[in-house]
Design an enzyme around this catalytic site. Structure first.
Site, short mmCIF file in Angstrom:
data_model
loop_
_atom_site.label_atom_id
_atom_site.label_comp_id
_atom_site.label_asym_id
_atom_site.label_seq_id
_atom_site.Cartn_x
_atom_site.Cartn_y
_atom_site.Cartn_z
N GLU A 184 -5.15 1.16 6.21
CA GLU A 184 -5.15 1.59 7.61
C GLU A 184 -6.20 0.83 8.42
OE1 GLU A 184 -3.03 3.25 9.20
OE2 GLU A 184 -1.87 4.07 7.55
N GLN A 242 -5.02 -3.19 14.85
CA GLN A 242 -4.95 -4.40 15.69
C GLN A 242 -4.37 -5.60 14.96
OE1 GLN A 242 -6.29 -3.93 18.74
NE2 GLN A 242 -7.73 -2.27 18.45
N ASP A 278 -1.44 7.12 16.73
CA ASP A 278 -1.80 5.77 17.17
C ASP A 278 -0.86 5.36 18.32
OD1 ASP A 278 0.60 5.22 15.98
OD2 ASP A 278 -0.14 3.63 14.68
N CYS A 301 11.47 1.90 17.60
CA CYS A 301 11.13 2.19 19.00
C CYS A 301 10.06 1.20 19.46
CB CYS A 301 10.66 3.64 19.14
SG CYS A 301 10.64 4.18 20.85
N TRP A 306 0.82 -1.22 0.00
CA TRP A 306 0.00 0.00 0.00
C TRP A 306 0.85 1.27 0.00
CZ3 TRP A 306 -0.31 -4.01 3.43
CH2 TRP A 306 0.39 -3.85 4.62
N LEU A 350 -9.01 -12.25 9.86
CA LEU A 350 -8.41 -10.96 10.25
C LEU A 350 -8.95 -10.47 11.60
CD1 LEU A 350 -8.11 -8.37 7.32
CD2 LEU A 350 -6.31 -9.27 8.77
N GLY A 351 -10.16 -10.92 11.96
CA GLY A 351 -10.75 -10.50 13.23
C GLY A 351 -11.35 -9.11 13.17
N TYR A 390 -7.47 8.91 14.11
CA TYR A 390 -6.21 8.42 13.56
C TYR A 390 -6.35 8.16 12.06
CZ TYR A 390 -2.72 5.25 11.98
OH TYR A 390 -1.75 4.67 11.21
N THR A 403 -10.67 -8.47 22.71
CA THR A 403 -10.19 -7.30 23.44
C THR A 403 -10.73 -7.28 24.87
OG1 THR A 403 -10.27 -6.14 21.35
CG2 THR A 403 -9.94 -4.79 23.31
S1 SF4 Z 1 16.34 6.56 21.06
FE1 SF4 Z 1 15.41 4.62 21.56
S2 SF4 Z 1 13.79 5.07 23.06
FE2 SF4 Z 1 14.40 7.02 22.08
S3 SF4 Z 1 12.93 7.26 20.42
FE3 SF4 Z 1 14.72 6.23 19.57
S4 SF4 Z 1 14.28 4.02 19.73
FE4 SF4 Z 1 12.82 5.12 21.05
#
Ligand code: SF4
Length: 333
Positions: free
Chosen positions: A36, A41, A137, A191, A22, A79-80, A119, A286
């Protein structure tokens, strides 16, 4: 958010974004909306195949508006959260009736449509139409809580609103879609949740408050959820010859309109040829958990009130939710 953080983020995204079906250079609003909704989920890897199949069956909003309900649910099988599929079709029908078959550009108009929240409205408006609108999100909330060292509870609406306002003022107005996608991507692949971010690959490693101050394990703050209700279900796998008994769930509520195994009841003894345990399974939704046991019963005649279907019919046209996948092998054994 500092300007150098924005530059670093978009440069990182340009160099590192994943190839996804996509992610087209100029995606249509329909494609952004559909992807989206499917991704809510649901993991990216799981969505890829569904997305292609869905677009083959409904290549346009007009085709989606006309899609037969059973075909729609079959395309969504596994997919739920099936209300997503129903809302897609309902929205497509509204778009055909009231918007000339296109999604509006204005997020305030988009959120009036079934199944489209803030969102998704922000994602569609920014990615497809280049409208500066935030798309907040769980991934985005987590990244920002860590990057900014923000201890606000991300489960609260007021936190989401405050983050949305900050993003709106920070986002580059010439490329809001790329900015939103970059932020989502950072949350999805770098992250990561549960204290396992890959900070060494992060464009914000020199400015991130959580990394600098050793707060990654504590951020984001999210209030504990209510425990899920546990519901015990005793089910029957009723077989008569080559056929299996299924029943349709009610038109409203959980798994509305999908098919399921019958709940155990008092069987007419003269029809029972054999019965044996078919094991147990747990399915987690959920807000509730089904703890299921099933009994496989062979009958000499059909009982009224069910649809009696063959294996081929099940594969082709009956949407059986994945809640029952633990018994799938026993259905036609
Ligand atoms: S440095 Fe680490 S904790 Fe900070 S935003 Fe980047 S991945 Fe997330």
């Amino acid at each position: 958010m500092l300007p150098e953080m924005i530059d670093g983020l978009t440069a990182w995204y340009d160099a590192n974004k994943r190839e996804l079906p996509w992610r087209e250079p100029q995606p249509s609003a329909y494609h952004v909306w559909l992807s989206e909704i499917m991704l809510q989920q649901t993991r990216v890897e799981a969505v890829k195949g569904y997305y292609g199949r869905f677009l083959e069956a409904a290549p346009t909003i007009a085709a989606l508006a006309r899609l037969d309900d059973d075909r729609l649910l079959k395309l969504w099988e596994g997919l739920g959260y099936y209300s997503r599929a129903r809302n897609l079709k309902r929205t497509a029908q509204i778009l055909m009736r009231e918007h000339g078959g296109v999604l509006p550009r204005d997020p305030a108009e988009l959120i009036k449509l079934p199944g489209i929240g803030l969102y998704t409205a922000g994602a569609v408006a920014s990615i497809a139409y280049g409208v500066p609108a935030p798309a907040v999100d769980g991934n985005v909330l987590r990244v920002l809580a860590r990057a900014e060292g923000d201890f606000s509870n991300i489960a609260l609406e007021q936190t989401k609103k405050a983050v949305a306002a900050r993003l709106l003022s920070a986002m580059p107005k010439h490329a809001p879609g790329a900015f939103n996608q970059a932020l989502m991507e950072l949350g999805a692949v770098v992250c990561l949740p549960n204290g396992a971010p890959r900070c060494g690959q992060c464009p914000w490693q020199n400015s991130c408050a959580a990394l600098r101050e050793g707060l990654i394990g504590q951020l984001p703050v999210k209030s504990a959820k209510k425990p899920r209700a546990v519901i015990e279900r005793r089910l029957f796998i009723l077989r008569c010859g080559e056929r299996l008994a299924l029943r349709r769930r009610p038109e409203h509520g959980l798994l509305a309109g999908l098919w399921e195994l019958p709940e155990a009841f008092a069987l007419p003894g003269d029809l029972v040829v054999s019965r044996e345990s078919a094991g147990s399974a747990v399915h987690i939704f959920t807000h509730r958990e089904w703890h299921m046991t099933a009994e496989r019963v062979v009958l000499s005649g059909r009982i009224e009130g069910f649809s009696w279907i063959t294996q081929e019919e099940l594969e082709r046209e009956f949407a059986l939710p994945s809640a029952f996948s633990g018994f799938r092998a026993a259905l036609f054994a």
